[in-house]
Design a protein around this motif. Structure first.
Motif, PDB file in Angstrom:
ATOM      1  N   LEU A 299      41.220  34.941  33.304  1.00 52.19           N
ATOM      2  CA  LEU A 299      42.335  34.391  34.078  1.00 52.19           C
ATOM      3  C   LEU A 299      43.246  33.542  33.212  1.00 52.19           C
ATOM      4  CD1 LEU A 299      40.580  33.428  37.395  1.00 52.19           C
ATOM      5  CD2 LEU A 299      42.425  35.062  37.106  1.00 52.19           C
ATOM      6  N   VAL A 300      42.649  32.716  32.341  1.00 51.23           N
ATOM      7  CA  VAL A 300      43.472  31.869  31.483  1.00 51.23           C
ATOM      8  C   VAL A 300      44.334  32.752  30.570  1.00 51.23           C
ATOM      9  CG1 VAL A 300      43.416  30.203  29.609  1.00 51.23           C
ATOM     10  CG2 VAL A 300      41.912  29.905  31.546  1.00 51.23           C
TER      11      VAL A 300
ATOM     12  N   GLU B 263      36.187  42.173  38.620  1.00 44.81           N
ATOM     13  CA  GLU B 263      35.378  41.334  39.506  1.00 44.81           C
ATOM     14  C   GLU B 263      34.606  42.184  40.503  1.00 44.81           C
ATOM     15  OE1 GLU B 263      34.736  37.988  39.305  1.00 44.81           O
ATOM     16  OE2 GLU B 263      35.725  38.338  37.405  1.00 44.81           O
TER      17      GLU B 263
ATOM     18  N   PHE C  77      41.788  42.534  36.397  1.00 45.15           N
ATOM     19  CA  PHE C  77      40.891  41.418  36.703  1.00 45.15           C
ATOM     20  C   PHE C  77      40.169  41.660  38.015  1.00 45.15           C
ATOM     21  CE2 PHE C  77      40.436  37.485  39.182  1.00 45.15           C
ATOM     22  CZ  PHE C  77      39.441  36.870  38.442  1.00 45.15           C
ATOM     23  N   VAL C  78      40.933  42.090  39.020  1.00 51.92           N
ATOM     24  CA  VAL C  78      40.330  42.299  40.336  1.00 51.92           C
ATOM     25  C   VAL C  78      39.260  43.382  40.259  1.00 51.92           C
ATOM     26  CG1 VAL C  78      40.777  43.018  42.697  1.00 51.92           C
ATOM     27  CG2 VAL C  78      42.373  41.509  41.542  1.00 51.92           C
TER      28      VAL C  78
ATOM     29  N   SER D  83      47.126  34.475  32.588  1.00 46.73           N
ATOM     30  CA  SER D  83      48.217  33.611  33.024  1.00 46.73           C
ATOM     31  C   SER D  83      49.045  33.125  31.840  1.00 46.73           C
ATOM     32  CB  SER D  83      47.699  32.456  33.870  1.00 46.73           C
ATOM     33  OG  SER D  83      46.682  31.792  33.193  1.00 46.73           O
TER      34      SER D  83
ATOM     35  N   HIS E 202      21.112  34.269  33.747  1.00 45.83           N
ATOM     36  CA  HIS E 202      21.925  34.188  32.528  1.00 45.83           C
ATOM     37  C   HIS E 202      23.138  35.087  32.640  1.00 45.83           C
ATOM     38  CE1 HIS E 202      18.128  32.925  30.093  1.00 45.83           C
ATOM     39  NE2 HIS E 202      18.473  32.071  31.008  1.00 45.83           N
TER      40      HIS E 202
ATOM     41  N   LEU F 182      30.755  34.896  34.771  1.00 45.55           N
ATOM     42  CA  LEU F 182      31.694  34.066  35.529  1.00 45.55           C
ATOM     43  C   LEU F 182      32.577  33.277  34.564  1.00 45.55           C
ATOM     44  CD1 LEU F 182      29.549  32.728  38.511  1.00 45.55           C
ATOM     45  CD2 LEU F 182      31.295  34.484  38.532  1.00 45.55           C
ATOM     46  N   VAL F 183      31.980  32.766  33.502  1.00 46.76           N
ATOM     47  CA  VAL F 183      32.775  32.031  32.516  1.00 46.76           C
ATOM     48  C   VAL F 183      33.754  32.998  31.834  1.00 46.76           C
ATOM     49  CG1 VAL F 183      32.679  30.731  30.373  1.00 46.76           C
ATOM     50  CG2 VAL F 183      31.029  30.277  32.157  1.00 46.76           C
TER      51      VAL F 183
ATOM     52  N   ALA G 282      30.726  41.941  40.562  1.00 48.78           N
ATOM     53  CA  ALA G 282      30.030  41.495  41.768  1.00 48.78           C
ATOM     54  C   ALA G 282      28.963  42.516  42.147  1.00 48.78           C
ATOM     55  CB  ALA G 282      31.025  41.306  42.898  1.00 48.78           C
TER      56      ALA G 282
ATOM     57  N   PHE H 180      46.530  42.020  36.078  1.00 52.12           N
ATOM     58  CA  PHE H 180      45.836  41.252  37.107  1.00 52.12           C
ATOM     59  C   PHE H 180      44.957  42.148  37.961  1.00 52.12           C
ATOM     60  CE2 PHE H 180      45.043  38.488  40.678  1.00 52.12           C
ATOM     61  CZ  PHE H 180      44.737  37.330  40.015  1.00 52.12           C
TER      62      PHE H 180
ATOM     63  N   ILE I 297      24.832  36.266  35.227  1.00 52.46           N
ATOM     64  CA  ILE I 297      25.898  35.919  36.165  1.00 52.46           C
ATOM     65  C   ILE I 297      26.796  34.787  35.650  1.00 52.46           C
ATOM     66  CG2 ILE I 297      26.398  35.146  38.527  1.00 52.46           C
ATOM     67  CD1 ILE I 297      23.903  36.685  39.402  1.00 52.46           C
ATOM     68  N   PRO I 298      26.244  33.615  35.257  1.00 54.65           N
ATOM     69  CA  PRO I 298      27.162  32.572  34.784  1.00 54.65           C
ATOM     70  C   PRO I 298      27.952  32.974  33.543  1.00 54.65           C
ATOM     71  CG  PRO I 298      24.876  31.863  34.567  1.00 54.65           C
ATOM     72  CD  PRO I 298      24.856  33.108  35.356  1.00 54.65           C
TER      73      PRO I 298
ATOM     74  N   TYR J  24      26.093  42.209  39.742  1.00 55.94           N
ATOM     75  CA  TYR J  24      25.213  41.062  39.993  1.00 55.94           C
ATOM     76  C   TYR J  24      24.161  41.443  41.026  1.00 55.94           C
ATOM     77  CZ  TYR J  24      29.106  38.380  37.966  1.00 55.94           C
ATOM     78  OH  TYR J  24      30.102  37.914  37.166  1.00 55.94           O
TER      79      TYR J  24
ATOM     80  N   SER K   1      36.720  33.379  33.829  1.00 58.07           N
ATOM     81  CA  SER K   1      37.665  32.266  33.681  1.00 58.07           C
ATOM     82  C   SER K   1      38.543  32.474  32.453  1.00 58.07           C
ATOM     83  CB  SER K   1      36.915  30.949  33.536  1.00 58.07           C
ATOM     84  OG  SER K   1      36.104  30.723  34.643  1.00 58.07           O
TER      85      SER K   1
END
Lengths: 553, 112
Positions: free
Chosen positions: A189-190, A152, A148-149, A193, A176, A182-183, A156, A145, A178-179, A159, A186
């Motif tokens: 994270l999935v 990010e 992950f941080v 978890s 293009h 971001l996906v 960030a 985790f 950035i999204p 970006y 996700s």
């Protein structure tokens, strides 16, 4: 406290400094007005120098195991809780190597940007240091985790940096870049978890112990989680078909930022290398070797796409972007084999290709400065449609010294980059590629078709790079002088020279460097030492303070 | 309860993905938000669903860890929400910049 005691104390906390220093310096700079550039430059340079020193010290410590240790692995417990419960930072040969690479690359890119790019937008220094913080954190962390941080934090900052210098092309590329990331976050994270849901832990070492014990019913879920997590890293490592964003973004980014981005694809490769061997190596029971085929064949496809792109590129920044794909594909395919001798060659190749691609991005910006906009497209279309009307714009006046040897030096730099990227002797690109090829051809017996495809693609990608670079070089350097006289500042020369000089150094000291990579690959292949070190305190049932030297306070 | 949560996650994720694949930047950012809601609920679900359970320990007793809600995914969700929120805000700024620069809200910056 005496000076010596203070120094000793500092040494205990070395592993956290690569994260803490850029964070504190970057945050501090936000307090000062945007116009106080000198102060911020000095502060950034001090931070970078400190990072270089820390990375050097950690690299030295990763070489020497302490008494009673099998491998030199240092575990730093952030909250001073024992490992599976608290968050740890782990310094081993691999993370120390990556830290050193990030520090060197950061320093060179930053020095380059001091010529003019640092003035191109607000908060540059802070974003630059935060990017380094995210990179360092991702290399050091021993916890999914936290990874992950740090990803990010790194993203960030990236970006912000991709938009540095502004302009429509950068904003479009950011739209293009950035999204997509971001996906990918996700997915991250999935995946994390799901893995937590099955195993109940996020600590990488603890996870490596628990994966063999996962029941057959839960195994599918665990592997699904690992697969989804892998997608997040593959987007970063730019495996085909998750890499269409990369050439545009890297070509649009300003030169020092693009040079820094050269290591960002390597973060993805780093994590895949570490997790693949730690979690799904030989010890993983029924899950051993999970995902290796995807990495191997995906890597090969990436090399194929990259080399096609290299040949098709009509501008130098895009050519460099596709070279990133070639190197990243090569690394992914090597990781996919889980073969220690191949991975040791891949590590050498990783260092060499990161430095050379970064140097190439910097060099391109300097070369393009003297050229007419759109000259590249013109040059390529000229090959098809014959001569077009020559149109030499007057060169725009720029601040800087017109060195008499500018062209010669830039030309030499370009040749060095060509040799490095194409993998020609005498520079380190050749040694990296040779190490990979010799590992592939090593040993007797029948080689599989896949091995031959890998060998073929490796050679072909070098050949394609050579063709594309030669063509670009001819169109760039063999032109009338007045159309091509970029003014280059000394710091820019210095930055490029440092990066290329390091590649030359890697060639001269290829013996010790390869020995280091060999030992790293062996360590990665036997993750038990890593697991033992990380979980040692919890095993012994000791209260953490003072239990060993690395204990935080 | 599991059924309800699963349907909720599915609806959020499905609508989010659909919007993400639309050509307008506004649709993309709403899609990203919906996907992040789905992900947050998913992380929460990974701690197993349990109603009326204490977050860590009941007052004044040691207790059996098996009876308590797992606090870990809840902590993760908090982090993920904060990060996701910040990233959405940042992306919004980029979208506004792109709108100003290109005069269009197409993801490729194309005009009408």
């Amino acid at each position: 406290m005496s000076m010596a005691a203070l120094f000793d104390h500092l040494r205990d906390h070395l592993p956290v400094l690569p994260i803490l220093l850029p964070l504190v310096a970057g945050a501090l700079m936000l307090v000062f007005d945007e116009r106080r550039r000198m102060l911020k430059i000095v502060l950034s340079l001090i931070t970078l120098a400190a990072l270089l020193w820390v990375a050097g010290a950690l690299l030295a410590s990763a070489l020497a195991p302490e008494p009673g240790q099998r491998e030199a692995i240092h575990v730093y417990r952030l909250g001073n809780w024992p490992a599976p419960f608290g968050i740890v930072l782990v310094v081993d040969r691999l993370s120390a190597l990556m830290l050193a690479l990030a520090a060197v690359l950061g320093t060179a890119s930053f020095i380059f940007s001091l010529a003019r790019w640092h003035k191109a937008g607000p908060r540059y220094y802070t974003l630059f240091l935060f990017l380094l913080m995210g990179l360092n954190g991702a290399f050091l962390t021993g916890d999914l985790f936290n990874l992950f941080v740090f990803f990010e934090v790194m993203l960030a900052a990236s970006y912000g940096l991709v938009l540095h210098g502004s302009g429509t092309a950068r904003i479009k590329a950011g739209l293009h870049y950035i999204p997509i990331n971001l996906v990918a976050s996700s997915f991250f994270l999935v995946g994390v978890s799901l893995i937590y849901g099955v195993t109940g832990t996020l600590n990488m070492a603890d996870l490596a112990e628990r994966i063999p014990q996962v029941s057959a019913a839960d195994r599918t879920l665990l592997e699904a989680g690992a697969g989804i997590l892998g997608i997040a890293f593959l987007v970063k490592a730019a495996m085909w078909p998750l890499n269409f964003w990369l050439p545009t973004t890297y070509a649009a980014a300003s030169a020092p930022v693009a040079a820094m981005f050269a290591i960002m694809t390597k973060v993805g490769v780093y994590v895949l290398l570490r997790l693949s061997l730690l979690l799904f190596g030989g010890m993983a029971g029924a899950s051993a070797g999970f995902g290796t085929d995807v990495l191997f064949y995906g890597g090969l496809a990436t090399v194929a796409v990259g080399l096609t792109g290299v040949l098709a590129s009509q501008s130098m920044p895009r050519l460099a972007g596709y070279s990133v794909l070639v190197s990243s594909g090569t690394l992914l395919a090597a990781v996919g084999t889980q073969n220690p001798s191949l991975i040791s060659g891949a590590l050498f190749y990783l260092v060499s290709s990161t430095l050379s691609v970064a140097a190439f991005f910097l060099l391109i910006e300097v070369i393009e400065r003297g050229r007419i906009a759109g000259a590249d497209v013109l040059a390529v279309s000229m090959e098809f449609f014959g001569d077009m009307e020559e149109e030499a714009d007057p060169v725009k006046e720029e601040v800087g010294v017109a060195l008499p040897l500018t062209i010669a030096v830039l030309g030499c730099g370009f040749i060095a980059c060509t040799a490095l990227l194409a993998g020609l002797p005498p520079l380190s690109g050749f040694i990296g590629k040779f190490a990979l090829l010799s590992a592939l051809m090593d040993g007797a017996g029948v080689r599989s078709a896949a091995t031959w495809v890998f060998v073929g693609l490796l050679s072909l990608s070098g050949f394609a790079t050579l063709i594309a670079m030669t063509r670009t070089g001819i169109n760039t350097f063999w032109v009338p002088m007045e159309a091509m006289l970029p003014k280059v500042r000394r710091v820019e020369f210095a930055a490029i020279t440092v990066l290329l000089g390091l590649c030359a150094g890697l060639t001269v000291f290829a013996g010790p460097a390869m020995a280091y990579m060999d030992a790293t690959a062996r360590m990665l292949n036997r993750p038990s030492a890593y697991i033992e070190e990380v979980l040692a305190v919890a095993r012994a049932g000791l209260p953490a303070p003072g239990a060993n030297r690395e204990g935080g306070h | 309860m599991e059924f309800l949560l699963a349907i909720g996650i599915g609806v959020f994720a499905g609508s989010g993905v659909w919007l993400l694949l639309r050509p307008r930047t506004y649709q993309v950012i709403i899609g990203l938000s919906l996907v992040s809601y789905a992900v947050n609920l998913f992380i929460f679900g990974m701690g197993r669903l349990r109603s009326g359970a204490a977050p860590i320990l009941e007052k004044g007793e040691v207790g059996d860890p098996a009876r308590f809600a797992d606090p870990m995914p809840q902590a993760l969700v908090l982090t993920a929400i904060v990060i996701g929120f910040a990233m959405t805000a940042l992306f919004l700024v980029v979208i506004l910049a792109a709108r100003g620069r290109t005069g269009s809200d197409h993801v490729d910056g194309l005009g009408e």
